[in-house]
Structures are given as structure tokens and as C-alpha cells.
Design a protein around this motif. Sequence first.
Motif, PDB file in Angstrom:
ATOM      1  N   UNK A 150       0.848  -1.203   0.000  1.00 18.97           N
ATOM      2  CA  UNK A 150       0.000   0.000   0.000  1.00 18.97           C
ATOM      3  C   UNK A 150       0.878   1.246   0.000  1.00 18.97           C
ATOM      4  N   UNK A 151       1.915   1.230   0.836  1.00 17.91           N
ATOM      5  CA  UNK A 151       2.823   2.374   0.900  1.00 17.91           C
ATOM      6  C   UNK A 151       3.549   2.584  -0.426  1.00 17.91           C
ATOM      7  N   UNK A 152       3.951   1.483  -1.065  1.00 18.19           N
ATOM      8  CA  UNK A 152       4.721   1.579  -2.309  1.00 18.19           C
ATOM      9  C   UNK A 152       3.898   2.152  -3.458  1.00 18.19           C
ATOM     10  N   UNK A 153       2.635   1.728  -3.566  1.00 15.06           N
ATOM     11  CA  UNK A 153       1.819   2.208  -4.687  1.00 15.06           C
ATOM     12  C   UNK A 153       1.140   3.536  -4.374  1.00 15.06           C
ATOM     13  N   UNK A 154       1.007   3.851  -3.092  1.00 18.21           N
ATOM     14  CA  UNK A 154       0.457   5.147  -2.724  1.00 18.21           C
ATOM     15  C   UNK A 154      -1.030   5.293  -2.982  1.00 18.21           C
ATOM     16  N   UNK A 155      -1.784   4.204  -2.882  1.00 20.63           N
ATOM     17  CA  UNK A 155      -3.239   4.256  -3.038  1.00 20.63           C
ATOM     18  C   UNK A 155      -3.894   4.011  -1.678  1.00 20.63           C
ATOM     19  N   UNK A 190      -6.050  -3.982  -5.930  1.00 19.90           N
ATOM     20  CA  UNK A 190      -6.088  -2.671  -6.573  1.00 19.90           C
ATOM     21  C   UNK A 190      -7.186  -2.665  -7.618  1.00 19.90           C
ATOM     22  N   UNK A 191      -8.070  -1.711  -7.551  1.00 21.71           N
ATOM     23  CA  UNK A 191      -9.165  -1.625  -8.516  1.00 21.71           C
ATOM     24  C   UNK A 191      -8.684  -0.968  -9.801  1.00 21.71           C
ATOM     25  N   UNK A 192      -9.493  -1.068 -10.861  1.00 17.64           N
ATOM     26  CA  UNK A 192      -9.119  -0.389 -12.102  1.00 17.64           C
ATOM     27  C   UNK A 192      -9.151   1.126 -11.905  1.00 17.64           C
ATOM     28  N   UNK A 193      -9.983   1.585 -10.986  1.00 18.33           N
ATOM     29  CA  UNK A 193      -9.985   3.015 -10.661  1.00 18.33           C
ATOM     30  C   UNK A 193      -8.641   3.420 -10.036  1.00 18.33           C
ATOM     31  N   UNK A 194      -8.078   2.516  -9.243  1.00 18.47           N
ATOM     32  CA  UNK A 194      -6.774   2.785  -8.665  1.00 18.47           C
ATOM     33  C   UNK A 194      -5.693   2.891  -9.721  1.00 18.47           C
ATOM     34  N   UNK A 195      -5.750   2.014 -10.726  1.00 16.80           N
ATOM     35  CA  UNK A 195      -4.774   2.075 -11.812  1.00 16.80           C
ATOM     36  C   UNK A 195      -4.889   3.398 -12.583  1.00 16.80           C
ATOM     37  N   UNK A 196      -6.122   3.829 -12.827  1.00 18.66           N
ATOM     38  CA  UNK A 196      -6.323   5.099 -13.524  1.00 18.66           C
ATOM     39  C   UNK A 196      -5.780   6.259 -12.699  1.00 18.66           C
ATOM     40  N   UNK A 197      -6.020   6.236 -11.398  1.00 23.52           N
ATOM     41  CA  UNK A 197      -5.521   7.300 -10.526  1.00 23.52           C
ATOM     42  C   UNK A 197      -3.999   7.380 -10.598  1.00 23.52           C
ATOM     43  N   UNK A 198      -3.341   6.230 -10.652  1.00 30.17           N
ATOM     44  CA  UNK A 198      -1.880   6.230 -10.760  1.00 30.17           C
ATOM     45  C   UNK A 198      -1.437   6.864 -12.071  1.00 30.17           C
ATOM     46  N   UNK A 199      -2.185   6.580 -13.152  1.00 33.29           N
ATOM     47  CA  UNK A 199      -1.865   7.184 -14.439  1.00 33.29           C
ATOM     48  C   UNK A 199      -2.008   8.693 -14.419  1.00 33.29           C
ATOM     49  N   UNK A 200      -3.048   9.168 -13.750  1.00 32.38           N
ATOM     50  CA  UNK A 200      -3.275  10.615 -13.651  1.00 32.38           C
ATOM     51  C   UNK A 200      -2.187  11.271 -12.804  1.00 32.38           C
ATOM     52  N   UNK A 235       5.077   6.592 -17.261  1.00 33.17           N
ATOM     53  CA  UNK A 235       4.610   5.851 -16.099  1.00 33.17           C
ATOM     54  C   UNK A 235       5.692   5.996 -15.037  1.00 33.17           C
ATOM     55  N   UNK A 236       5.487   5.458 -13.860  1.00 39.08           N
ATOM     56  CA  UNK A 236       6.490   5.594 -12.811  1.00 39.08           C
ATOM     57  C   UNK A 236       6.551   4.325 -11.977  1.00 39.08           C
ATOM     58  N   UNK A 237       7.360   4.378 -10.952  1.00 38.61           N
ATOM     59  CA  UNK A 237       7.556   3.206 -10.107  1.00 38.61           C
ATOM     60  C   UNK A 237       6.246   2.723  -9.513  1.00 38.61           C
ATOM     61  N   UNK A 238       5.391   3.649  -9.107  1.00 42.58           N
ATOM     62  CA  UNK A 238       4.144   3.251  -8.452  1.00 42.58           C
ATOM     63  C   UNK A 238       3.269   2.431  -9.389  1.00 42.58           C
ATOM     64  N   UNK A 239       3.170   2.848 -10.660  1.00 45.98           N
ATOM     65  CA  UNK A 239       2.383   2.086 -11.619  1.00 45.98           C
ATOM     66  C   UNK A 239       3.004   0.713 -11.867  1.00 45.98           C
TER      67      UNK A 239
END
Length: 317
Positions: free
Chosen positions: A66-71, A93-103, A209-213
Motif C-alpha cells: 500500500x505504501x509503495x503504490x500510494x493508493x 487494486x481496482x481499475x480506478x486505482x490504476x487510472x488514478x496512478x496514471x493521472x 509511467x512511474x515506479x508506483x504504476x
Amino acid sequence: MTSTQAVATMDWKTAISTSESKFKEFNTLDFSQEQIFATQLMKNNDYLLQTAKKDPTSLKLALYNVAAIGLSLHPSSGLAYLIPRKGKIIVDISYRGLIKLGVESGAIRWAKAELVYAQDSFTYHGPAEKPTHNYDPFESNRGELRGGYCIAELASGGFLVEAMSKADMDKIRNSSEAFKKKSGPWVEWEDQMQLKSIVKRAYKWWPSSNYRMAEAVRILNEDNEEGLSSIKESVSTVVSLPEPPRPEDVSTKVVSFVNQLVVRAIDTGAYEASKELARSRLTNLSDLSYALNEIGRAATDQGQYDNSVVAEIMPNS
């Protein structure tokens, strides 16, 4: 006390509190808030709590993720969850979470994933144009699933659209170890996993993209056994590709498909993703050679890398 004894005596509350160091390391979430959310999840779900009591180490590792992905685990956000699976606690992780990481990575302004059913009116206009998708949102029976798509607005303007057929969704589903055992998210929440599969493929085309994604995708693929990585078949041999044919010796359908790949690759810088898509769609070695050569030439022209495709690892048929 040995490390083994320490693990054995650690309770679930200690597992949560001792994960704080990772939150400080990544500095993306407020640990005090996430500690509250994790504790609430434990107390509101007896099965989750009992699993955490039996394996508190898995709870600690899940919170590290959780800490690593920041969601956040905030219940109302619907971005990430702690769930029990196979006697362990994992972060989902939901697909909404993946989108948030992209944003948050700056790759896109927003994205939306939709499923398309037989009774919907759907017209695909290419990878850079919004599709036309009309349906009655109040109709509970829209027919059989045909596929889905993800549309994302780039930070620089314009749109990227990734479409996925039901057959491709099924291939991803069937590669999931959990699904093979008739368990896991593909059994319990198939529609959410279908949407997640589309977003997972779409993000490869997003400009950055970044490490979190990357870590989020690794967790989904490896820890959660969702089969969301690129579909990997058993490899049989390395096949030498023929010389790339001239465009006039390739079907107009393939030329059109390859032209779209080249345009997308140039616009997004996703040359490897373009090659991956060509490999997944083109079974004829001559067509594949043409596609890889054209993408490679475009990359060379843009100063990305040298074009030297001489062989391909081909899967068993």
C-alpha cells in the motif's frame, strides 16, 4: 529472541504499526490515516481479521505494498483494499486505482473504461478518436459481452483509445492461476477484472509511467495471481523472420493496422508496446516481419533505437 519467534509473537495490530517505516520511506500517504483505515477493515470483516491473526506477516507485507503504490485504503475511495486470499492478507487494486496512478504520474488527465454488450450501438473510430457508444444505462440486460475499451485524455491533448475483445479478456482470465483453481477475483468479480484488464493494457500507451504504476502491476500479476501481465505462452523455439516484404506485397488490412501502430508509437513513444501488439495480432511471419520493420524504422527515424529485428521467439501453437 530469534526472528522466527518474533514473527510468531507479532499480532495483527503490531503488524500494522510496524509498517510505518515503509510509509515514511515512500512518503505518499499519511500513515496515521491508513492505520485507521486498516484497523477499521479488520474490525468490520471477521474473516479478514482471523486471517490476519493467523498470518500477521502477510498483513504487514500488504501494507508495505500500500505504501509503495500510494493508493489509500479509504473505504469510500474504492482504490485499494485489504482482502484475505489463500490464508494470507493481500492488497487488491481496482481499475480506478490504476487510472488514478496514471493521472498522478502526469501521463493522462483522465481515463474511463467501459464494457460493450451485444445490444449496445458501438462504433470504433481508431486509436486516437473517441468511439461512439450508445446504450440504455437503465437496461439490466444488454445482451452478451462483446468486449470493452478504455479512453484516456493525454496531458498534452488528444485521446488514446484501447479496445479489447471478449476473446482477449478470456485469454487473460485463463492465464490466472487462481482462476484455474476456480477461485479468486475472476470468479467473484468478473466484470471488474475485465475492466481492469482493459486499463492494464491501455496504460502501456500512456506517454509516461512511474515506479508506483509498475509496482501496482507487479502486485496484481505476481502476488494476486490475476494474470494481468502480457499473456505468456509456452515457448517452443526461436524463429528467424523472413525479409520484410514491400508494402504492395502486404494486404491492405495489415498495412492499415501497421500504419495505426506506427502513428501510435510516434505519438506516445511506446515502440515496444506497438511491437508487442503486432506480435499478439499477426500470426503470419511475413506480416509480422513487415510490422516490426516499420515500427523499428519509425523508432530509428525518431532517434529512439536501432532497428535490427532478425528473429522472434514464437509460442507453441
